[in-house]
Motif scaffolding. Structure first.
Motif, mmCIF file in Angstrom:
data_model
loop_
_atom_site.group_PDB
_atom_site.id
_atom_site.type_symbol
_atom_site.label_atom_id
_atom_site.label_comp_id
_atom_site.label_asym_id
_atom_site.label_seq_id
_atom_site.Cartn_x
_atom_site.Cartn_y
_atom_site.Cartn_z
ATOM 1 N N ARG A 248 -62.496 6.055 -32.921
ATOM 2 C CA ARG A 248 -61.127 5.717 -32.519
ATOM 3 C C ARG A 248 -61.066 4.301 -31.931
ATOM 4 O O ARG A 248 -60.116 3.557 -32.176
ATOM 5 N N GLN A 249 -62.082 3.962 -31.136
ATOM 6 C CA GLN A 249 -62.097 2.623 -30.546
ATOM 7 C C GLN A 249 -62.317 1.540 -31.611
ATOM 8 O O GLN A 249 -61.699 0.463 -31.559
ATOM 9 N N GLN A 250 -63.186 1.790 -32.562
ATOM 10 C CA GLN A 250 -63.430 0.781 -33.602
ATOM 11 C C GLN A 250 -62.198 0.569 -34.481
ATOM 12 O O GLN A 250 -61.872 -0.577 -34.851
ATOM 13 N N LEU A 251 -61.487 1.651 -34.810
ATOM 14 C CA LEU A 251 -60.264 1.507 -35.589
ATOM 15 C C LEU A 251 -59.179 0.790 -34.791
ATOM 16 O O LEU A 251 -58.378 0.026 -35.352
ATOM 17 N N GLY A 252 -59.138 1.036 -33.476
ATOM 18 C CA GLY A 252 -58.168 0.327 -32.652
ATOM 19 C C GLY A 252 -58.490 -1.146 -32.515
ATOM 20 O O GLY A 252 -57.591 -2.005 -32.516
ATOM 21 N N ALA A 253 -59.785 -1.463 -32.382
ATOM 22 C CA ALA A 253 -60.171 -2.869 -32.286
ATOM 23 C C ALA A 253 -59.894 -3.611 -33.593
ATOM 24 O O ALA A 253 -59.539 -4.802 -33.589
ATOM 25 N N ALA A 254 -60.051 -2.944 -34.746
ATOM 26 C CA ALA A 254 -59.781 -3.565 -36.038
ATOM 27 C C ALA A 254 -58.304 -3.579 -36.397
ATOM 28 O O ALA A 254 -57.934 -4.140 -37.443
ATOM 29 N N GLN A 255 -57.438 -2.970 -35.535
ATOM 30 C CA GLN A 255 -55.994 -2.901 -35.768
ATOM 31 C C GLN A 255 -55.681 -2.327 -37.154
ATOM 32 O O GLN A 255 -54.843 -2.834 -37.911
ATOM 33 N N THR A 256 -56.368 -1.231 -37.470
ATOM 34 C CA THR A 256 -56.179 -0.603 -38.785
ATOM 35 C C THR A 256 -54.777 -0.048 -38.927
ATOM 36 O O THR A 256 -54.171 -0.135 -40.006
ATOM 37 N N LEU A 257 -54.240 0.508 -37.863
ATOM 38 C CA LEU A 257 -52.897 1.093 -37.955
ATOM 39 C C LEU A 257 -51.852 0.015 -38.164
ATOM 40 O O LEU A 257 -50.921 0.192 -38.972
#
Length: 1211
Positions: free
Chosen positions: A48-57
């Protein structure tokens, strides 16, 4: 650093070129892989943190949602992934972590969620969501598939998750009337038309399953709003708001002008460098000299000894609870939209939606703690309706007595859980605050209905108030909340609402009582009661012969039943479906039921029950074959009738200890309901408590931040206590006076006229009392109760009937004798409190503490703790406590005392009955007798070796319980010799002991009395020679001594002698306490001597042996007489060795040539156990004595001279 597999998956989603998003061919599979990765993330939520850091959403998922929503499989997968990514951080971690590393991860996830919320504040995203939701709702139930329902639920959950993200106040730094992220999100919802879809879902009868989702979304939309301010939007400023704002500005202006004047006075005439130094007389510095002040005189007023000191750090566990929610004014266009939404919701949806939600809550169809959304909606929309138009019909669903009852039940439950579950006390306090707000709004709405011009509305309000004020729980609710207020887990806003609600309730109750002549209310009292045990009938035939004789009559009934079909019964259910025992395991119980029917003479019922059991349990042909003949059935019934089937033991078949445990477990708490006339002042006196006052003073400290209404509620309650109850002294407390000093010196004191007037009133009363009672200044340091207030105003000692001295009157000899008789007679009686029974029969009235302390002083009890009332108020069991109980049961289930070990090691102390009930409820035991203590007979050696060390080894357990040093025992002896009153009481106890000993001698207890006397002398010798002061058990080994120890009158004698009964279940024998000195032991032993004893010991006075008895019996009687004579002679010799026991002259009754001779027997230590070895030694000694002195001299009673004792001890 991002994981390579996760990075490759995100790259396979697609890419954004300008405003157009180009998806890859494997886009759908990549989205599913991301869902799979999130399912297997670790406790730190790394994926969840890696997807948030990559701004995937922001960069991938939202463009796919807005530009490729026609692809239904891809749209469904993206919605699933978004719901997972936007899940609240509290649900991801369970709670706010306390460990620093986990807390860092928690805050990081929360920051990513706040970025997601800002990204969703887009009209395109919510436009797609609302359009998709509209299309799905257009489908009828026949056309709607299961996937459509899942997509509707996921869209609602996504909206819920986005609205649930808390605002970052430090980053936004928005002021009132400015648009925050949450306001922009609400405006986007309005523009997309999603608010109209929510109203449709709330009002449609075909969409009832989404009621809880809709209510949760609405509560998150209005979480920062004030309903009263929202109701007045667009109508201009009210006069009340204008006056409040003017008062706040005036107070700020006055403080500013006062600060300017103070700064002007601080400017000295000369340069500050030449301000000078001053000696302040009367104010000591660190040493003994006066303080030297190195600044100007204008700064002396601000001097304090605390200047320059570092503020003491408050531990986290003692810090006050922080406010979680902050109310603010949104932008005007958002408030107008929300006001219109509230009006439409009240007119079209409120009553129906609240009814559905409450029905789901009562039927337990909702999730845990979903009732908090119901209580929030009740408080918010009823307040909005009250402030807008007050139309009772719009909120009629929640304006009833049933709603009051529902809110009160939840409020009480949250209150009890807050006290029980200390780890989650803050969460339970937040839920309790929501319930309190709902209760407050219900009262405010009912209060407003009294002013309605409609007579029917006023009558409805009167009926509701009559029901509320009648029930006791509604009146006691506020007292309980005040008494258990804890600022460590309860916020100031909760305290403010509690004070305002109490003020409203008291105002309504006072007006209701004033308008009526008398008010009858409900009163409840708790009473302890015991269950009546079922009495088993004695008419049931038990032997096999009786049953064989009864069988022919049963055969006749069976034959009549088979010949006449009308006599046969219908099918009987052979098992109990509500029982915890499985149906497969109830076959043995059916056998017993068939046998009971036959024993009761009900043969047709037994036959029908047998056939029904055969149909239910056909396996193994236990109840016969399916095609069984009638004769074979009768033979099978006869076998069941005569078989010794295992049954549960009745109460009469159990041991004494098991009966005591059953009686303790079967104690119930019965609530007696009655009615009484209500008195408002008596109810107001319940608030005259120091804990209630502390809560009010705590809130009064924030008088500057409090609203004018809150300050009025505080002053009104304090005025009720001081003026109406005439208890001004209750407010004489230093912390309150310190607060009054700040108030009176406040430059803006003119804005708090009511507070200033009340402060002057209380201070005037105090100085008037201080002129009469100089101790009032000392009383300022303490919080007071009503009795102390009365003593301060009426004089100290006024509560004792005018006596200035509080010392209780002395005990006379007759009162002490009566106290001893009552205690010894009543202490064995079970089911009642000994002290209460004694107090009821005493001639002179005494308090409970006086009776208990005098019993300990007389030596009849070991400690004051023996008379503590047993009981436990802890009722609720938390999940952690249940797990702990399971662990303890598994650990000690193989021990002899399972229940004792559990009660000793359990964290939350509870009564034995509560623990047994919980073990049965958890299914750990099937019946109560499995928890009974398994008694094992202790193997006691036949004799003890001589010496102090062997005695210590034998009494090792008692050394741990009570152990006194030699110096302490000597001090006790000196205290006993000095105290004259205690000698008188001991003398009276000796006379009572002698009378009781005479009656026991007459009943044939001479041998046990001699054994007891021997033990007392032996312990006295050991304690004087070896200095070993320890509790010694009395172990009877002969049947005669065992019977004596079980005799009630013999036990009374032991108590009079100062011996201690078994203190707990771990002890079996009576013990000689360690606190008894050798002098006391010899006195007790000497009091057991009887004149009749010597007459029995003389050979010439032995009773004649009947002719039918043999020579062996004569020899046994002669040996017994010789043994007793030897013991008596040794006791006389031992008594002559000590100065405090003086034997009289021994005169021989037989005229022998020897004349008067002294019996000389070598002193030898006797053993405490009356073993056969001791008797053999005594027989040998007696024979040796007979050779020297053929005639046994008559012995008179020992005389104990206290004067010789005191002289010997001084020497």
């Amino acid at each position: 650093m991002m994981n390579c597999e996760l990075l490759a998956t995100c790259s396979a989603l697609g890419y954004l070129e300008g405003d157009t998003y180009h998806r890859e061919p494997d886009c759908l599979e990549s989205v599913k892989d991301l869902i799979r990765y999130l399912r297997h993330e670790d406790e730190t939520r790394d994926v969840r943190q890696q997807l948030g850091a990559a701004q995937t959403l922001q960069s991938d998922l939202l463009p796919i949602l807005t530009q490729h929503h026609q692809d239904k499989p891809l749209f469904d997968a993206v919605i699933r992934l978004m719901v997972n990514l936007t899940q609240p951080a509290l649900l991801c971690f369970g709670s706010v972590p306390k460990e620093p590393s986990l807390r860092h991860h928690f805050l990081q996830v929360l920051a990513y969620l706040q970025a997601y919320k800002e990204a969703f504040a887009s009209e395109k995203a919510f436009g797609v969501l609302s359009e998709t939701l509209y299309e799905l709702l257009q489908l009828g139930w026949e056309e709607r598939q299961e996937e459509d329902n899942l997509l509707i639920e996921r869209i609602l959950l996504l909206v819920r998750n986005i609205l649930h993200v808390p605002a970052d106040l430090d980053q936004e730094k928005r002021i009132d009337d400015d648009a925050s992220v949450h306001d922009r999100l609400l405006w986007v919802i309005h523009l997309s038309g999603l608010d109209d879809l929510l109203l449709f879902l709330a009002s449609s009868s075909a969409e009832q399953q989404w009621s809880l989702h809709v209510l949760e979304i609405i509560s998150l939309m209005f979480r920062d709003q004030n309903p009263e301010q929202l109701a007045g939007v667009g109508q201009g400023r009210l006069a009340q708001e204008q006056s409040r704002d003017v008062a706040e500005l005036a107070a700020l202006r006055q403080r500013e002008m006062a600060e300017k004047r103070a700064r002007a006075l601080q400017r000295g005439n000369r340069h500050s460098r030449f301000g000078g130094s001053y000696i302040v007389q009367g104010l000591k510095s660190i040493g003994e000299r006066d303080l030297i002040f190195h600044k100007g005189l204008h700064n002396l007023r601000n001097y304090s000894s605390d200047l320059g000191k570092q503020r003491q750090r408050v531990p986290k566990r003692r810090q006050a609870a922080q406010e979680l929610s902050v109310q603010r004014r949104s932008a005007l266009n958002v408030r107008l939209f929300l006001r219109d939404f509230c009006l439409e919701f009240l007119e079209n949806c409120y009553n129906r939606l609240m009814g559905l939600v409450k029905d789901n809550l009562l039927r337990e169809k909702a999730q845990q703690h979903d009732e908090t959304y119901y209580m929030w909606a009740l408080a918010f929309f009823m307040a909005f309706n009250r402030a807008a138009s007050l139309r009772p019909g719009l909120v009629s669903e929640t304006l009833s007595v049933r709603t009051f009852h529902f809110i009160e039940q939840n409020l009480t439950n949250y209150y009890e859980m807050m006290l029980t579950d200390r780890k989650e006390a803050a969460s339970w306090a937040c839920r309790m605050h929501l319930a309190l707000k709902a209760y407050q709004e219900l009262l405010a709405t009912v209060n407003e209905l009294d002013m309605s011009p409609d007579k029917a509305v006023r009558e409805s309000s009167r009926i509701i108030k009559n029901n509320i004020f009648y029930v006791m729980e509604y009146r006691e609710l506020f007292l309980a909340l005040f008494r258990k207020f804890d600022e460590r887990c309860q916020t100031r806003s909760l305290l403010r609402d509690l004070v305002e609600t109490t003020h409203l309730f008291l105002k309504m109750l006072e007006r209701f009582c004033r308008n009526r002549g008398n008010l009858v209310v409900q009163n409840k009292q708790k009473k302890r009661k015991k269950k009546k045990k079922p009495i088993a009938s004695d008419n049931v035939p038990s032997s096999l012969g009786q049953r064989e004789a009864m069988w022919p009559s049963l055969v006749e009934q069976l034959q009549c039943c088979t010949q006449d079909p009308e006599l046969s019964l219908e099918f009987m259910i052979p098992f109990d479906a509500a029982s915890e025992v499985p149906v497969e395991e109830q076959r043995a119980e059916v056998m017993v039921r068939i046998q009971d029917c036959l024993l009761a003479g009900q043969a047709p019922q037994a036959l029908t029950l047998l056939r029904s059991a055969r149909e239910v349990w056909p396996e193994r042909n236990v109840f016969g074959f399916p095609d069984i003949l009638l004769q074979e059935e009768m033979q099978l019934l006869k076998q069941i009738f005569c078989a010794p089937l295992p049954r549960q033991q009745g109460p009469e078949e159990r041991g004494a200890e098991e009966e005591e445990e059953e009686e303790e477990e079967e104690e119930l708490q019965v609530v007696l309901v009655s009615e009484k006339e209500f008195n408002f002042l008596d109810y107001l006196k319940r608030f005259a408590n120091s804990t209630v006052l502390r809560a009010y003073v705590l809130l009064l400290r924030d008088y500057r931040q409090n609203s004018a209404h809150t300050n009025h509620c505080i002053v009104k309650m304090l005025h009720r206590l001081a003026h109406d109850l005439r208890m001004e002294a209750l407010l004489f407390q230093l912390s309150l006076f310190y607060l009054f000093n700040h108030l009176l010196s406040d430059p803006a004191a003119g804005a708090y006229k009511e507070l200033v007037t009340f402060a002057k009133y209380v201070l005037g009363k105090f100085f008037a009392l201080a002129a009469v009672n100089q101790k009032a200044f000392v009383e300022l340091l303490f919080w007071k109760n009503t009795s102390v207030v009365r003593e301060m105003t009426e004089g100290y000692g006024s509560l004792d009937g005018g006596f200035s001295s509080r010392k209780p009157p002395a005990w006379s000899l007759e009162e002490e004798a009566q106290l001893q008789e009552l205690y010894l007679a009543r202490k064995v009686v079970e089911g009642q409190d000994v002290i209460d029974t004694i107090m009821a029969h005493l001639k002179t009235p005494r308090t409970r503490n006086q009776v208990i302390h005098h019993l300990v002083w007389l030596g009849l009890a070991d400690s004051v703790r023996d008379f503590q009332r047993k009981g436990s108020n802890i009722v609720l069991w938390t999940e952690d406590q249940e797990l702990e109980l399971r662990r303890l049961f598994e650990e000690f289930q193989d021990s002899d005392d399972v229940l004792g070990h559990i009660m000793k090691n359990v964290t939350a102390k509870r009564s034995r009955a509560r623990i047994v009930d919980k073990l049965l409820a958890l299914g750990l035991v099937a019946e109560r007798k499995q928890l009974y203590k398994k008694r094992r007979k202790k193997l006691v050696p036949s004799g003890l070796p001589n010496g102090a060390e062997s005695l210590k080894d034998f009494c090792q357990e008692d050394l741990e319980e009570e152990n006194l040093t030699e110096e302490e025992s000597k001090e006790n002896e000196e205290k006993e010799e000095v105290s004259e009153a205690k000698q008188i009481s001991q003398g009276s106890s000796v006379l009572l002991t002698e009378n009781l000993g005479q009656s026991l001698h007459q009943k044939g207890f001479s041998t046990p009395l001699l054994w007891l006397q021997n033990c007392l002398f032996q312990v006295a010798d050991d304690r004087q020679e070896d200095g070993c002061s320890q509790a010694v058990p009395l172990v009877p080994l002969t049947e005669e001594n065992e019977e004596a120890m079980e005799n009630e009158q013999f036990q009374q004698l032991l108590c009079k002698l100062g011996l201690r009964p078994p203190a707990s279940e771990q002890e079996t024998f009576w013990r000689i306490p360690a606190k008894l000195s050798p002098i006391q032991l010899r006195r007790a032993a000497a009091s057991l001597s009887q004149p009749e004893e010597e007459e029995k010991l003389q050979p010439g006075l032995d009773p004649e042996v009947p002719g039918g008895q043999g020579l062996e019996e004569e020899h046994q009687r002669e040996d017994q007489a010789q043994t007793l004579r030897a013991l008596l002679s040794a006791r006389k010799k031992k008594a002559g060795l000590f100065p405090n026991v003086i034997p009289l002259t021994v005169i021989s009754e037989e005229g022998t040539a020897g004349g008067k001779e002294q019996l000389k027997v070598a002193p030898k230590k006797r053993q405490l156990l009356d073993s056969g070895e001791e008797q053999e030694e005594d027989v040998g000694r007696s024979k040796a004595t007979e050779l020297e002195a053929p005639g046994i001299q008559k012995k008179k009673r020992f005389q104990i001279e206290d004067e010789d004792e005191s002289e010997e001890s001084e020497a």
